[in-house]
Design an enzyme around this catalytic site. Structure first.
Site, PDB file in Angstrom:
ATOM      1  N   CYS A  85       0.849  -1.142   0.097  1.00 37.07           N
ATOM      2  CA  CYS A  85       0.060   0.189  -0.115  1.00 37.07           C
ATOM      3  C   CYS A  85       0.843   1.455   0.069  1.00 37.07           C
ATOM      4  O   CYS A  85       2.049   1.201   0.223  1.00 37.07           O
ATOM      5  CB  CYS A  85      -1.004  -0.112   1.234  1.00 37.07           C
ATOM      6  SG  CYS A  85      -0.078   0.124   2.786  1.00 37.07           S
ATOM      7  N   CYS A 126       2.807   6.203   8.616  1.00 39.98           N
ATOM      8  CA  CYS A 126       1.696   6.000   7.514  1.00 39.98           C
ATOM      9  C   CYS A 126       0.885   7.436   7.731  1.00 39.98           C
ATOM     10  O   CYS A 126       0.281   7.354   8.770  1.00 39.98           O
ATOM     11  CB  CYS A 126       0.958   4.925   7.353  1.00 39.98           C
ATOM     12  SG  CYS A 126      -0.470   5.263   6.348  1.00 39.98           S
ATOM     13  N   HIS A 176      -1.970  -4.285  18.864  1.00 37.74           N
ATOM     14  CA  HIS A 176      -1.365  -3.934  17.623  1.00 37.74           C
ATOM     15  C   HIS A 176      -0.526  -2.558  17.856  1.00 37.74           C
ATOM     16  O   HIS A 176      -1.016  -1.685  18.501  1.00 37.74           O
ATOM     17  CB  HIS A 176      -2.441  -3.800  16.464  1.00 37.74           C
ATOM     18  CG  HIS A 176      -1.816  -3.776  15.269  1.00 37.74           C
ATOM     19  ND1 HIS A 176      -1.262  -2.547  14.622  1.00 37.74           N
ATOM     20  CD2 HIS A 176      -1.845  -4.608  14.400  1.00 37.74           C
ATOM     21  CE1 HIS A 176      -1.009  -2.591  13.260  1.00 37.74           C
ATOM     22  NE2 HIS A 176      -1.422  -3.872  13.123  1.00 37.74           N
ATOM     23  N   GLU A 218      -0.140  -0.165  15.685  1.00 42.11           N
ATOM     24  CA  GLU A 218      -0.563   0.868  15.332  1.00 42.11           C
ATOM     25  C   GLU A 218      -1.777   1.497  16.390  1.00 42.11           C
ATOM     26  O   GLU A 218      -1.596   2.617  16.765  1.00 42.11           O
ATOM     27  CB  GLU A 218      -1.641   0.716  14.175  1.00 42.11           C
ATOM     28  CG  GLU A 218      -2.495   2.053  13.570  1.00 42.11           C
ATOM     29  CD  GLU A 218      -3.345   1.705  12.680  1.00 42.11           C
ATOM     30  OE1 GLU A 218      -3.077   0.879  11.723  1.00 42.11           O
ATOM     31  OE2 GLU A 218      -4.490   2.320  12.531  1.00 42.11           O
ATOM     32  N   SER A 226       2.029  -5.765   2.926  1.00 42.98           N
ATOM     33  CA  SER A 226       3.242  -5.584   3.402  1.00 42.98           C
ATOM     34  C   SER A 226       4.088  -6.636   2.511  1.00 42.98           C
ATOM     35  O   SER A 226       5.205  -6.804   2.920  1.00 42.98           O
ATOM     36  CB  SER A 226       3.647  -5.738   4.945  1.00 42.98           C
ATOM     37  OG  SER A 226       2.904  -6.656   5.413  1.00 42.98           O
TER      38      SER A 226
END
Lengths: 274, 274
Positions: free
Chosen positions: A12, A92, A120, A122, A258
Site C-alpha cells: 500500500c 503512514c 497492535h 498502530e 506488506s
C-alpha cells in the site's frame, strides 16, 4: 501454468513510502518492525544496513531512528526528540491522521473510542495521543461494559472491517448526545480484499503471498478460501508445492499490503514455469 | 366510567415555559403561534391580552414581541432587535440547541443536514442559522440526491422518530469521512408516546386530547389506535360522544405536548360523569 494477478495487491501507499524512507536512511535503526514482513526487513538490513531496534532501550545516542509505519507511542517519540536523536518519521499518513484526531478530540473533552486490537502497534501509537484514557474495543460487547458519556469520538484501526466499525458507531450514536464518527479505515486494504474476492471466483487455484503473521494477509487468505477452496498461503516461492497445481489451468495471485513486489515476482515466475 | 391517565402526557417543559413567559408579558405579541394549540392561544389572548402576529409585518414598533417555542428565523430576530423592539425569547431550549449547533457546524465548514419537515416553523428557524444552505431531509431517499462531502453534521427536528434519525445518520457515516451526529430529538415527546402505548394496552377505550393539526398529537393517536382499536382524537370535551363508551369499563386518556391541562381536566371530568 497460466497466472493472473489480482487487480490490486501488495504494497500500500504507506508501506511503499516507509521503505523508501528506510532506503534513504542507510545505517539507520527502525524502532519496531518497519512493516510486518520479515523478508523485507532482512533485505533492508542486508542491502541498506537498516537495523531493527525492538524497543527504545536498544536505541543508541548516535542512532538515526526511523519511526515504523504503524507509528510509536507519543511519549517514546518525545523521549527520542528530547535526547537530540535524529528521527525520521515513516508513520503512514493514514495513521498520523487518527493520532491527531484522538489528540484533538481528547483535548476537546470527547471520550475517545478506538475500534481496534489493543496489542497492535498502530493502536498502541494512536491511543497514546489521548489525554484521558481511550477505550479500545473490538466489538459492541466490549463497549457495553462502559457507560457512554454525552460526547464521544470514534476512530478505527486503519485495517479493520467497515461493517463492524459502523455497528460500533451505531451503538455510540444510540447512547450519546453527540457522536463524532471518523472513518479512518484505509482504502488500500479493502481494495486488495475486493480484488482478491473477484479473482478467486475466476481461477482454479489461488495463491496468497505474505507474512504468516501479517493480519491483513490472513484476511486475504480467508476471503480467497471462501471463493476458491484451492487457496494456499505462502511466504515466498519456496512454499509452493507442485501437487497443488495438478489438473489446474489458471492460478490467481494476490499479496498482503506488506509483501514486497520482488517476492511476488519470484512466486509468479515459479508458477509460470510449472 | 373509570378513567386512567397516561404516566406521561400533555405539556412538555418547553411549552410550559413558553406559556409562563407569555403570561408574564401581558399585552405582548407572539410572532407566529406560541404553541400548536388554538384554545390555549385564545386563552392567552382573552386572559392576558397576548395577541398573535402572523408575520413580522404585523409587528408594530411599540410591540413587546414574544418569540414562539419553535423559534423564528435568525434574520427575523435580528430585524426585530435592530428596530429596538422589546423581544422576549420563548424558544424552547431544546430548539435553541440545534440552532447553535447548526451555526457552529456551518462556521466550521461542515455540511449541515437537518432531519425534519421543511415546512415546520422549528425547522425553518433551525436551518436559518446555517451559513451555507442546510439540507433538510425527511428520508434517506431524499438524501440520496446529494453528493455527501467529507465533513457532515446531522441534527434532528426535536419531535422526529429516533429510528429514522439513526438510519439517516448511518447513511451519512457510510458516505463521509467525518460524520458528526447530534441527537437533538426531545425526550418529552417519546415519553408521552411510550406512556400512551403502555396505557392503550390496558384499557377498553382510549381518548387522545390535542389540536387536530398538531403533529405530535396525531402521532399519539396513531400509536393508541395500534394498541387499542377504540381510540378517539378530540380537541376538548365537546368532542366526546356517549355511544363510544357503551359496554366499556375503563377509559385511558393521553394528550399532546401542546394540550393545556385545563382542557385535559375537563375531558377527564366529563368521562368520569358518564
Amino acid at each position: 501454468m497460466k497466472v493472473k494477478l489480482a487487480k490490486s495487491f501488495g504494497f500500500c501507499f504507506g508501506v511503499k513510502r516507509a521503505i523508501k524512507i528506510a532506503e534513504q536512511n542507510q545505517g539507520g535503526a527502525t524502532l519496531g518492525a518497519l512493516i510486518h514482513n520479515q523478508k523485507e526487513i532482512d533485505r533492508l538490513r542486508e542491502d541498506y544496513g537498516v537495523r531493527l531496534a525492538k524497543s527504545i532501550e536498544e536505541i543508541a545516542p548516535n542512532d538515526r531512528v526511523i519511526v515504523r509505519t504503524h507509528g510509536i507511542p507519543k511519549n517514546e517519540l518525545a523521549s527520542l526528540k528530547s535526547q537530540d536523536i535524529s528521527v525520521t518519521d515513516a508513520t503512514c499518513p493514514y495513521v498520523t491522521k487518527p493520532q491527531k484526531i484522538v489528540e484533538q478530540m481528547s483535548e476537546e473533552g470527547y471520550q475517545v473510542v478506538i475500534f481496534g486490537d489493543i496489542t497492535h502497534p498502530e493502536v498502541k501509537s494512536v491511543m497514546s495521543y489521548a489525554k484521558e484514557p481511550a477505550w479500545v474495543v473490538g466489538s459492541i460487547q466490549e463497549l457495553e461494559e462502559y457507560k457512554i458519556p454525552k460526547k464521544v469520538a470514534l476512530v478505527s484501526q486503519t485495517t479493520k472491517q467497515r461493517e463492524k466499525f459502523f455497528q460500533i458507531a451505531q451503538y455510540l450514536m444510540h447512547h450519546s448526545y453527540e457522536a463524532r464518527i471518523f472513518n479512518t479505515i484505509c482504502n488500500a486494504t479493502f481494495q486488495n480484499q475486493d480484488s482478491a474476492k473477484e479473482l478467486a471466483q475466476e481461477v482454479d487455484i489461488m495463491i496468497v503471498v505474505g507474512g504468516l503473521t501479517s493480519s491483513n494477509t490472513k484476511q486475504l487468505f480467508e476471503i480467497c478460501k471462501r471463493f476458491c477452496p484451492d487457496s494456499y498461503l505462502i511466504e515466498d516461492e519456496k512454499g509452493l508445492e507442485l501437487e497443488w497445481f495438478a489438473d489446474k489451468e489458471i492460478c490467481g495471485i494476490t499479496a498482503g499490503a506488506s509483501t514486497p513486489d520482488w517476492i511476488i515476482q519470484k512466486v509468479k515466475s515459479s508458477i509460470e514455469a510449472i
